[in-house]
Design an enzyme around this catalytic site. Sequence first.
Site, PDB file in Angstrom:
ATOM      1  N   ASN A 217      25.176 -46.127 -11.881  1.00 31.42           N
ATOM      2  CA  ASN A 217      26.500 -45.559 -12.165  1.00 31.42           C
ATOM      3  C   ASN A 217      26.440 -44.048 -11.936  1.00 31.42           C
ATOM      4  OD1 ASN A 217      25.632 -44.253 -14.712  1.00 31.42           O
ATOM      5  ND2 ASN A 217      25.284 -46.372 -15.334  1.00 31.42           N
ATOM      6  N   GLY A 279      22.195 -42.419 -28.327  1.00 31.20           N
ATOM      7  CA  GLY A 279      22.224 -43.188 -27.072  1.00 31.20           C
ATOM      8  C   GLY A 279      23.256 -42.605 -26.130  1.00 31.20           C
ATOM      9  N   ALA A 281      22.718 -42.314 -22.860  1.00 27.91           N
ATOM     10  CA  ALA A 281      22.536 -42.843 -21.500  1.00 27.91           C
ATOM     11  C   ALA A 281      23.655 -43.801 -21.125  1.00 27.91           C
ATOM     12  CB  ALA A 281      21.195 -43.577 -21.417  1.00 27.91           C
ATOM     13  N   PRO A 310      19.658 -56.496 -22.218  1.00 27.17           N
ATOM     14  CA  PRO A 310      19.845 -56.362 -23.666  1.00 27.17           C
ATOM     15  C   PRO A 310      20.462 -55.003 -24.010  1.00 27.17           C
ATOM     16  CG  PRO A 310      17.560 -56.877 -23.134  1.00 27.17           C
ATOM     17  CD  PRO A 310      18.263 -56.622 -21.838  1.00 27.17           C
ATOM     18  N   ASP A 311      21.270 -54.982 -25.056  1.00 26.18           N
ATOM     19  CA  ASP A 311      21.879 -53.737 -25.504  1.00 26.18           C
ATOM     20  C   ASP A 311      20.837 -52.962 -26.330  1.00 26.18           C
ATOM     21  OD1 ASP A 311      25.007 -52.682 -26.019  1.00 26.18           O
ATOM     22  OD2 ASP A 311      23.451 -51.908 -27.356  1.00 26.18           O
ATOM     23  N   LYS A 346      28.131 -52.454 -32.463  1.00 23.98           N
ATOM     24  CA  LYS A 346      26.738 -52.001 -32.366  1.00 23.98           C
ATOM     25  C   LYS A 346      26.231 -51.462 -33.700  1.00 23.98           C
ATOM     26  CE  LYS A 346      27.620 -50.750 -27.562  1.00 23.98           C
ATOM     27  NZ  LYS A 346      26.749 -50.943 -26.408  1.00 23.98           N
TER      28      LYS A 346
HETATM   29  O1  C5P Z   1      28.670 -51.263 -24.324  1.00 21.92           O
HETATM   30  P1  C5P Z   1      28.685 -49.970 -23.619  1.00 21.92           P
HETATM   31  O2  C5P Z   1      27.692 -49.888 -22.498  1.00 21.92           O
HETATM   32  O3  C5P Z   1      30.010 -49.501 -23.161  1.00 21.92           O
HETATM   33  O4  C5P Z   1      28.248 -48.919 -24.764  1.00 21.92           O
HETATM   34  C1  C5P Z   1      27.873 -47.607 -24.504  1.00 21.92           C
HETATM   35  C2  C5P Z   1      26.845 -47.166 -25.510  1.00 21.92           C
HETATM   36  O5  C5P Z   1      25.872 -48.173 -25.690  1.00 21.92           O
HETATM   37  C3  C5P Z   1      26.102 -45.946 -25.069  1.00 21.92           C
HETATM   38  O6  C5P Z   1      25.708 -45.238 -26.221  1.00 21.92           O
HETATM   39  C4  C5P Z   1      24.917 -46.543 -24.354  1.00 21.92           C
HETATM   40  O7  C5P Z   1      23.814 -45.641 -24.324  1.00 21.92           O
HETATM   41  C5  C5P Z   1      24.626 -47.755 -25.182  1.00 21.92           C
HETATM   42  N1  C5P Z   1      24.082 -48.914 -24.443  1.00 21.92           N
HETATM   43  C6  C5P Z   1      22.861 -49.419 -24.775  1.00 21.92           C
HETATM   44  N2  C5P Z   1      22.340 -50.493 -24.114  1.00 21.92           N
HETATM   45  C7  C5P Z   1      23.027 -51.084 -23.141  1.00 21.92           C
HETATM   46  C8  C5P Z   1      24.280 -50.598 -22.783  1.00 21.92           C
HETATM   47  C9  C5P Z   1      24.786 -49.505 -23.442  1.00 21.92           C
HETATM   48  O8  C5P Z   1      22.234 -48.891 -25.694  1.00 21.92           O
HETATM   49  N3  C5P Z   1      22.494 -52.101 -22.515  1.00 21.92           N
END
Ligand code: C5P
Length: 404
Positions: A217, A279, A281, A310-311, A346
């Site tokens: 991105n 977070g 990134a 994974p988030d 989250k």
């Molecule tokens: O769900 P989304 O990607 O929109 O959320 C953004 C937030 O979640 C940011 O803080 C990003 O760093 C974190 N994030 C994460 N792991 C992912 C995707 C996003 O920690 N796989």
Amino acid sequence: MPKLLICITGSIAAIKLPLLIHKLAKKDVACKVVISRDGLNFITPMAISTMGVNVYLDDNIDMNSYDQVMQHINLGKWADYILVCPASANSIAKLSSGYADNLLTATILASNAHKIIVPAMNKLMWKNSLTQENVSRLQHHGFTFWGPASGLQACGDNDIGRMIEVEEILEKIDNLISKEQNHQFAISNLSALFGRRVVITAGGTKEMIDPVRYISNHSSGKMAYALAQEAISLGAKVSLISASDLPPPAKSAIITVSNGADMLKAALDLAKNTDIFIGAAAVCDYTVAKYSPQKIKKSDEINLNLITIPDILKTIRTKYPDLFIVGFAAETNNLIQYARAKLINKQLNMIVANDVSNNKVFGQDTNQVTIINKDFTEFVSSKASKDIIAKFILQNISKEYFKK
Ligand code: C5P
């Protein structure tokens, strides 16, 4: 609560003091009053003590009471602010020469409080070069002057020398105190991050498709790096987990990663020894189900089987339920609604929402954010450089971190 010592000297304007004190008593200010002997010609202590405010005088000191004998020291140490109001020409002259010949002047000499003089006297007394020299001398020694105002005087003259109006004094006290409180707040906020361990994820991760192609991105990592730089200058110990190509800020520990899996691994590792996890990134949400070790040959159509990764923040939250975690939400529409949903989903302590439509943020040097706390309170920044936005975010983090 701020502590204000009001020192009343011998001027006819002293008759307005009960009204001033009555109005101050309704505010969040602790008041005490000292009246000089000359002040007693214009006002009675009873008028003030009946409002529940302690009054201190020169007379009736019990020489066997240590507290009373040390009254000037005690009062001087107690006060945050000393308001000499009204201040006669005589008291201004005495103060400018460092006199300590009564409770009022001795207290002022013995105090480190912020001292404010509200003069009230006849125009000729005020304009007299001796008074003016005394005023300059006091200003040079850090005394603040409020007034005098021009207008009708007790003697019938109409010129400079009048005490400024009670409402104006109240307004100035309000301003002074709120300025001081904001300053204190800023100082405590700034020092709050001193020595704290902060982990920040940065940049846009890359998911390799084959040895030459990847999915990613537009995130540059500039916001995360500005946060790291600012946190370092506030005395925090910063670790960056970075997928950005930018040169790392000095004094930060940096772990360079490329994809989401490596970022997650590093994050899990560092999260166990940190106070705050940010977070920032832009983690690439998808990766290929199967990486091709050979370059995929060009064809008219290519079908990539993508799976979600994974988030990172969710995984960290599950493992570290008490960690202070800040997330980011970059959205092109429904900014606040989506950001709130992420905050809940989250289980974050705070989320920083920014509108990334029309290339407003990615790679730019400016940003504009809305911070949403766990209790859904919102703080909106103005559009500013990412350095300023980093300060704004870190101030809010410090404030929330201590509420935790
Ligand atoms: O769900 P989304 O990607 O929109 O959320 C953004 C937030 O979640 C940011 O803080 C990003 O760093 C974190 N994030 C994460 N792991 C992912 C995707 C996003 O920690 N796989």
